[in-house]
Each structure stands twice: as C-alpha cells, then as structure tokens.
Design a protein around this motif. Structure first.
Motif, PDB file in Angstrom:
ATOM      1  N   SER A  95       0.848  -0.988   0.396  1.00  0.00           N
ATOM      2  CA  SER A  95      -0.404  -0.040  -0.558  1.00  0.00           C
ATOM      3  C   SER A  95       0.870   1.424  -0.180  1.00  0.00           C
ATOM      4  CB  SER A  95      -0.654   0.263   1.310  1.00  0.00           C
ATOM      5  OG  SER A  95      -1.613   0.883   1.455  1.00  0.00           O
ATOM      6  N   ALA A  96       2.049   1.245   0.989  1.00  0.00           N
ATOM      7  CA  ALA A  96       2.915   2.779   0.885  1.00  0.00           C
ATOM      8  C   ALA A  96       3.541   2.983  -0.740  1.00  0.00           C
ATOM      9  CB  ALA A  96       3.930   2.303   1.402  1.00  0.00           C
ATOM     10  N   ARG A  97       3.610   1.539  -1.776  1.00  0.00           N
ATOM     11  CA  ARG A  97       4.334   1.646  -2.874  1.00  0.00           C
ATOM     12  C   ARG A  97       3.740   2.797  -3.847  1.00  0.00           C
ATOM     13  NH1 ARG A  97       7.714  -0.055  -0.145  1.00  0.00           N
ATOM     14  NH2 ARG A  97       9.750  -1.181  -0.728  1.00  0.00           N
ATOM     15  N   THR A  98       2.246   2.634  -3.476  1.00  0.00           N
ATOM     16  CA  THR A  98       1.177   2.961  -4.200  1.00  0.00           C
ATOM     17  C   THR A  98       1.385   4.688  -4.213  1.00  0.00           C
ATOM     18  OG1 THR A  98      -0.818   2.882  -2.914  1.00  0.00           O
ATOM     19  CG2 THR A  98      -0.712   1.278  -4.082  1.00  0.00           C
ATOM     20  N   LYS A  99       1.774   5.449  -2.813  1.00  0.00           N
ATOM     21  CA  LYS A  99       1.712   6.657  -2.665  1.00  0.00           C
ATOM     22  C   LYS A  99       2.467   7.313  -3.595  1.00  0.00           C
ATOM     23  CE  LYS A  99      -0.813   6.423   0.744  1.00  0.00           C
ATOM     24  NZ  LYS A  99      -2.564   6.190   0.697  1.00  0.00           N
ATOM     25  N   TYR A 100       3.842   6.844  -4.537  1.00  0.00           N
ATOM     26  CA  TYR A 100       4.475   7.454  -5.615  1.00  0.00           C
ATOM     27  C   TYR A 100       3.511   7.094  -6.857  1.00  0.00           C
ATOM     28  CZ  TYR A 100       8.031   6.635  -3.352  1.00  0.00           C
ATOM     29  OH  TYR A 100       9.194   6.151  -2.107  1.00  0.00           O
ATOM     30  N   LEU A 101       2.824   6.388  -7.131  1.00  0.00           N
ATOM     31  CA  LEU A 101       1.795   6.516  -8.374  1.00  0.00           C
ATOM     32  C   LEU A 101       0.616   7.480  -8.038  1.00  0.00           C
ATOM     33  CD1 LEU A 101       0.949   2.566  -8.544  1.00  0.00           C
ATOM     34  CD2 LEU A 101       3.435   4.472  -9.624  1.00  0.00           C
ATOM     35  N   PRO A 102      -0.156   8.241  -9.413  1.00  0.00           N
ATOM     36  CA  PRO A 102      -0.639   8.970  -9.339  1.00  0.00           C
ATOM     37  C   PRO A 102      -2.571   8.221  -9.165  1.00  0.00           C
ATOM     38  CG  PRO A 102      -0.106   7.945 -11.754  1.00  0.00           C
ATOM     39  CD  PRO A 102       0.719   7.641 -10.828  1.00  0.00           C
ATOM     40  N   HIS A 103      -3.160   8.503  -8.428  1.00  0.00           N
ATOM     41  CA  HIS A 103      -4.347   8.529  -7.800  1.00  0.00           C
ATOM     42  C   HIS A 103      -5.438   9.162  -8.641  1.00  0.00           C
ATOM     43  CE1 HIS A 103      -1.927   7.050  -4.376  1.00  0.00           C
ATOM     44  NE2 HIS A 103      -2.762   6.372  -4.145  1.00  0.00           N
ATOM     45  N   ILE A 104      -6.428   8.833  -9.061  1.00  0.00           N
ATOM     46  CA  ILE A 104      -7.662   9.315  -9.723  1.00  0.00           C
ATOM     47  C   ILE A 104      -9.608   8.616  -9.076  1.00  0.00           C
ATOM     48  CG2 ILE A 104      -8.799   8.691 -11.917  1.00  0.00           C
ATOM     49  CD1 ILE A 104      -6.716   7.597 -12.723  1.00  0.00           C
ATOM     50  N   ASP A 105      -9.624   9.753  -8.326  1.00  0.00           N
ATOM     51  CA  ASP A 105     -10.867   9.660  -7.620  1.00  0.00           C
ATOM     52  C   ASP A 105     -11.886  10.194  -9.026  1.00  0.00           C
ATOM     53  OD1 ASP A 105      -9.415   9.051  -5.198  1.00  0.00           O
ATOM     54  OD2 ASP A 105      -8.948  11.333  -5.523  1.00  0.00           O
ATOM     55  N   VAL A 106     -12.934   9.172  -9.026  1.00  0.00           N
ATOM     56  CA  VAL A 106     -14.238  10.191 -10.003  1.00  0.00           C
ATOM     57  C   VAL A 106     -15.178   9.632  -8.997  1.00  0.00           C
ATOM     58  CG1 VAL A 106     -16.390   9.073 -11.276  1.00  0.00           C
ATOM     59  CG2 VAL A 106     -13.666   7.930 -11.786  1.00  0.00           C
ATOM     60  N   ALA A 107     -15.971  11.375  -9.041  1.00  0.00           N
ATOM     61  CA  ALA A 107     -17.001  11.826  -7.937  1.00  0.00           C
ATOM     62  C   ALA A 107     -18.092  12.454  -8.687  1.00  0.00           C
ATOM     63  CB  ALA A 107     -16.487  13.039  -7.108  1.00  0.00           C
ATOM     64  N   GLY A 108     -19.445  12.011  -8.083  1.00  0.00           N
ATOM     65  CA  GLY A 108     -21.065  12.443  -8.824  1.00  0.00           C
ATOM     66  C   GLY A 108     -21.626  12.859  -7.416  1.00  0.00           C
ATOM     67  N   GLY A 109     -22.891  13.621  -8.187  1.00  0.00           N
ATOM     68  CA  GLY A 109     -23.648  13.814  -7.263  1.00  0.00           C
ATOM     69  C   GLY A 109     -25.117  14.148  -8.427  1.00  0.00           C
ATOM     70  N   TRP A 110     -27.060  14.348  -7.287  1.00  0.00           N
ATOM     71  CA  TRP A 110     -27.622  14.843  -7.559  1.00  0.00           C
ATOM     72  C   TRP A 110     -28.386  14.867  -6.490  1.00  0.00           C
ATOM     73  CZ3 TRP A 110     -32.675  13.134  -6.480  1.00  0.00           C
ATOM     74  CH2 TRP A 110     -33.740  14.226  -6.877  1.00  0.00           C
ATOM     75  N   MET A 111     -28.625  16.866  -7.429  1.00  0.00           N
ATOM     76  CA  MET A 111     -29.092  17.765  -6.222  1.00  0.00           C
ATOM     77  C   MET A 111     -30.229  18.333  -6.352  1.00  0.00           C
ATOM     78  SD  MET A 111     -27.676  20.556  -3.939  1.00  0.00           S
ATOM     79  CE  MET A 111     -27.574  22.009  -5.534  1.00  0.00           C
ATOM     80  N   LEU A 112     -31.487  17.770  -5.533  1.00  0.00           N
ATOM     81  CA  LEU A 112     -33.182  18.649  -5.955  1.00  0.00           C
ATOM     82  C   LEU A 112     -33.252  19.584  -4.677  1.00  0.00           C
ATOM     83  CD1 LEU A 112     -35.499  18.499  -7.747  1.00  0.00           C
ATOM     84  CD2 LEU A 112     -36.359  16.974  -6.411  1.00  0.00           C
ATOM     85  N   SER A 113     -33.237  20.681  -5.932  1.00  0.00           N
ATOM     86  CA  SER A 113     -33.301  22.032  -4.380  1.00  0.00           C
ATOM     87  C   SER A 113     -35.220  22.610  -4.948  1.00  0.00           C
ATOM     88  CB  SER A 113     -32.505  23.564  -4.613  1.00  0.00           C
ATOM     89  OG  SER A 113     -32.670  23.956  -5.601  1.00  0.00           O
ATOM     90  N   SER A 114     -35.459  23.369  -3.707  1.00  0.00           N
ATOM     91  CA  SER A 114     -37.199  23.911  -4.108  1.00  0.00           C
ATOM     92  C   SER A 114     -36.938  25.569  -5.079  1.00  0.00           C
ATOM     93  CB  SER A 114     -37.662  23.985  -2.654  1.00  0.00           C
ATOM     94  OG  SER A 114     -37.128  25.458  -1.715  1.00  0.00           O
TER      95      SER A 114
END
Length: 504
Positions: free
Chosen positions: A65-84
């Motif tokens: 796990s520590a070796r992976t800190k040298y590598l780029p990390h990719i995060d995917v995020a998404g969401g939906w919001m309904l407002s009045s």
C-alpha cells in the motif's frame, strides 16, 4: 456381465466395512516421537506462530500500500441535488422591467407631438380630416404593436436568463500526482519495509520460544519417564527387603520395629511412584498440546528408554553469534530505524509540498453554455504548492521529541546487548557446570551400586541390619536421581544456550 460386476462391488464394500470395523476395534498404538519430530509438529500447529504469520501478511500488504503513494491517484465523484428554488441571475425589479420593456419604450415617446403635427398639417390643408384620422389610427396601432413586441422581447430575454438549477447533476474525474512531499512518502515506504522485517523477525522469535518450550517439555517427559523406571526399581528393592525382613521376623532374628521401618519405606516408595506417574501423565499432555495433537493421544519418546541421553558439548558457541542472530536485537535495531523514519516524517511537515493535479468536470445544466439542459464540462490542469509559514514551533517540537525517542531506542538496544552478553556467559557457565555434575554423578553411580551390593551381601550374612540396607538403597536412589537430573540438566542447558545465541 452387469450382475457379476454388481456382485463384485458388494463383496468389496463388505470387506471394506469389515476392515474399518476391525481397525476401530484394535487399540491404537502409541506414536513414537523424537525431539526433531516434536519440534516440526509444534512449528506447524502452534497458534501463536499462526498469528505471527498472519501479522507478517498484514505487514506485507501495508508495504504494498505504501508503494502506491508514488503513483498518480484517480478519483471519480458525482452527485445529484434537488432544490426548492432555482438560482436567479436577475432580481425581481429587473425581471419586471424586462416584462414591460415595450410599454416602457412606448411611454418614453411623446405621442402628442405626432398628433400636433397631423393637426397642423390639416390646418394648412396638406391633409384632409379623413386622411388625418386615418394617420392617427395608424400611429395608435403602431404604438400598440411596438409596445406588445417590446414586452414579448423582454419576456424572452428574462427567460434566457433563467438557470433552471432546481435539479443539478454534477460529476468529476480528478488526478493527483505527488511531485515532492518533503520526503514523507519515502519515509513512509521505509517504515513499511521495516515493519515487514519486524514481522518476519517476530516469527523467528516466536519459533525460538516455541522450540525452547518444546525442548524443555520433551526433556521433562524423558526425565519423569526415567524417574518412573527408577521409582519402580526402588519399589521392587524395598519390597524385596520387606519380604526378607518379614521372613526374619518369623524366624526371630529381626524385630517388629525393623519391619515397621521397612513398611514405611515401602509406603514412601509407592507414594513417590504415584507422584511420578501423575507428573508424567501431565507432562505428556503438555507435550501433546505444544505439538498440536490431542492430549488424549498416546505418545512415547525416543529418548525415554536410553540410559545415557546427554551429550557433552562445549566451546561451540560464542557471543558474536548472539549479536548477529538474536531476534530480540534485530527487533530493537528495527525499532531504532523506525524511530529515525518517524523523525523524517515529522521533518517533512516543515518543507514545501508540490503536487500535480488535473481533471474533467461535467454538469447538467451546462454551466458553460447558458444553463442548457445538457451535459457539458471542462478539463483542468494545475500545480498545487503548500508552504508552511507559521505553526508556532509545532513541527520543531515534534522533530525534537522524535529524536529523543530515537535516542531512547538506541539506549534500549545497547542495554539489550549487554544483557544478552551476560545471558550467554551465564548459559556457558551453566552448561559447563552441568557437564561437570554429570561426570560426578556417573562416578557416584558406581560407588552407590557397589555400596548397595555390599549392604545386601552383609544383610544376607547377618552382619548388617535392615537400617543399613535401607540407607544404602536411599543412597543408590539419590545417586540414580542425580544422574538423571544431571543428564537432563545438560540437555536443558544446551537448549538454553542455543536460545541465548539465537540458534534453533
């Protein structure tokens, strides 16, 4: 053909069932175990060793796990919001102005001037009254049409400014690549490597402890078995003496007091044998538990029936072996290295940190094209730099505390070396002393056997009484016991010496 095959199968099954029943009916023979086989079984079945191996697997995964800190990390995020309510770019006054844009434009024009011009033209005779009325109606209609057109245009403009953001869908893909973290990632990887080494060394330490416990228990069983045989021999001796004394009492050449003395010795011998039998049973159970087999299993040891079981061995070990092989010293040395890397991580918080970042972001409504109800997005690339400016000495204090902890670990390592040096010397003296005791015990055996032989001959010839024979038997028992204890002490001393120098 089918019937013959079926008949053959039935006979085979019947013979198999009979053989199984016969095996169950026969008593199970005791397993004969050597010291090496007991050690091998203990290493395979010990629960603590299983735990230590599991910890090593966990440390290996932490290192990966520590070796992976040298590598780029990719995060995917998404969401939906309904407002009045939706986000409005225009206030209420601006919306009202746009809705009445035509009316306001027409109201700013002075229509009475046009009427005055038409009236002047009628007076001058340029226009007839009918034509003037017709032109007045045209101006009024045009004014109304312009007002309506302006109002409609204003409504369109107002609608164009609507965001319609009551329902929003967003998503992003972000890439982060560390460039310089002040050495924190390198230190964390080094710490993971050290932790994996410590887990492996802990397995070695656990194996040495298990083997040492096996050695002690194995030789305890052998000792008790030897003493059981000795107790049986001694019991036979005092019973034979008791028979002879009873015959002498009947013949009137011995007193009842002599018989009572011998009876006491017989009772003591029987009690001693009972105690040895119970101790031997418990020691066998303990050995089975350490080997990972059922405590109810019958086991016998190779060295149980040997008269000479100790091997004199000196000048085979040295202190340098202990300094290189003891797992405790390896663990303490790893602890020093681990503390040094902790200092490096604490120092990294004082240095700048640089990371490369990039990503792609989408939204619906499209924020980049007039809030249209479609997905739209942009990509970004950037560099993030973090420079600590003022932390009121927090990082400095942490670095100092970590350095002090490192010094403590070094002092602990030095102290452990001194103690192990002392332990090796103690084990060396103990091993030499055990060999000397064994040599002395072997000489005493010869004297005690000769003394017992002379006492028996003197008793038969009537020149010695039962008390002297019992004293000779007691001396013979003590000499035999001392020999057994000396032999076992040599074996245990060598096992302790192996553990002290880090050998298996």
């Amino acid at each position: 053909m089918g019937k013959a095959w079926l008949g053959l199968m039935k006979r085979f099954l019947f013979l198999s069932l009979c053989a199984s029943a016969l095996c169950l009916a026969l008593p199970l023979e005791a397993q004969t175990l050597s010291l090496d086989s007991c050690r091998a079984m203990a290493l395979r079945n010990n629960k603590q060793l299983g735990i230590a191996r599991a910890k090593q697997q966990a440390a290996m995964n932490v290192r990966k796990s520590a070796r992976t800190k040298y590598l780029p990390h990719i995060d995917v995020a998404g969401g939906w919001m309904l407002s009045s309510r939706e986000i409005s770019l225009l206030n209420n006054d601006q919306k009202n102005t746009l809705s009445n844009l035509g009316t306001a434009a027409v109201g700013s024009v002075d229509v009475s001037q046009v009427s005055n011009i038409i009236t002047s033209m009628v007076q001058k005779g340029v226009l007839s009254p009918a034509e003037a009325q017709q032109y007045g109606q045209m101006v009024s209609g045009a004014t109304q049409q312009f007002s309506a057109y302006g109002n409609a245009l204003g409504e369109k403009i107002k609608d164009a400014f609507r965001s319609d953001t009551r329902s929003i869908i967003v998503g992003s893909v972000v890439v982060n690549q560390p460039i310089f973290m002040g050495g924190a990632i390198t230190a964390a990887n080094r710490m993971a490597d050290i932790s994996e080494q410590m887990a492996s060394t802990s397995i070695d330490a656990s194996e040495q402890n298990v083997l040492y416990d096996i050695d002690q228990t194995y030789w305890l069983v052998v000792s008790l078995k030897q003493k059981q045989r000795l107790a049986e021999s001694y019991l036979n001796l005092v019973k034979k003496l008791d028979e002879d004394v009873n015959k002498m009492i009947k013949e009137g050449v011995a007193t009842r007091a002599d018989g009572l003395k011998v009876d006491v010795k017989v009772n003591e011998a029987e009690m001693t044998k009972t105690q040895v039998d119970n101790g031997l049973s418990l020691a066998r159970m303990l050995l089975c538990q350490l080997c990972g087999i059922q405590i109810s299993d019958k086991v016998s040891l190779v060295d149980e029936t040997r008269d000479d079981i100790a091997v004199v061995s000196t000048n085979r070990y040295n202190k340098q072996m202990a300094m290189e092989s003891r797992p405790e010293l390896k663990l303490l040395n790893n602890a020093v290295e681990l503390s040094e890397q902790t200092t490096a991580i604490a120092r990294a918080t004082m240095l700048p940190q640089v990371a490369l970042t990039g990503g792609f972001h989408v939204s619906n409504p499209n924020l980049y094209n007039g809030f249209e109800k479609k997905f739209g997005g942009i990509w970004t690339v950037g560099i993030m730099v973090r420079v600590p400016v003022l932390d009121w000495g927090d990082a400095t204090y942490k670095v100092r505390a970590s350095k002090i902890a490192t010094n403590i670990a070094r002092l602990t390592l030095d102290e452990a070396r001194e103690k192990i040096d002392l332990q090796v010397n103690q084990c060396d003296y103990r091993l030499k002393e055990a060999n000397k005791k064994l040599a002395t015990a072997q000489k005493n055996i010869q004297r005690a056997e000769e003394n017992l032989r002379c006492a028996n001959v003197g008793f038969k010839e009537g020149v010695m009484d039962a008390t002297e024979v019992m004293a000779a038997q007691t001396a013979w028992l003590q000499a035999k016991t001392q020999k057994i204890d000396a032999q076992i002490d040599v074996c245990l001393s060598e096992a302790a010496m192996k553990k002290a120098v880090g050998m298996r």
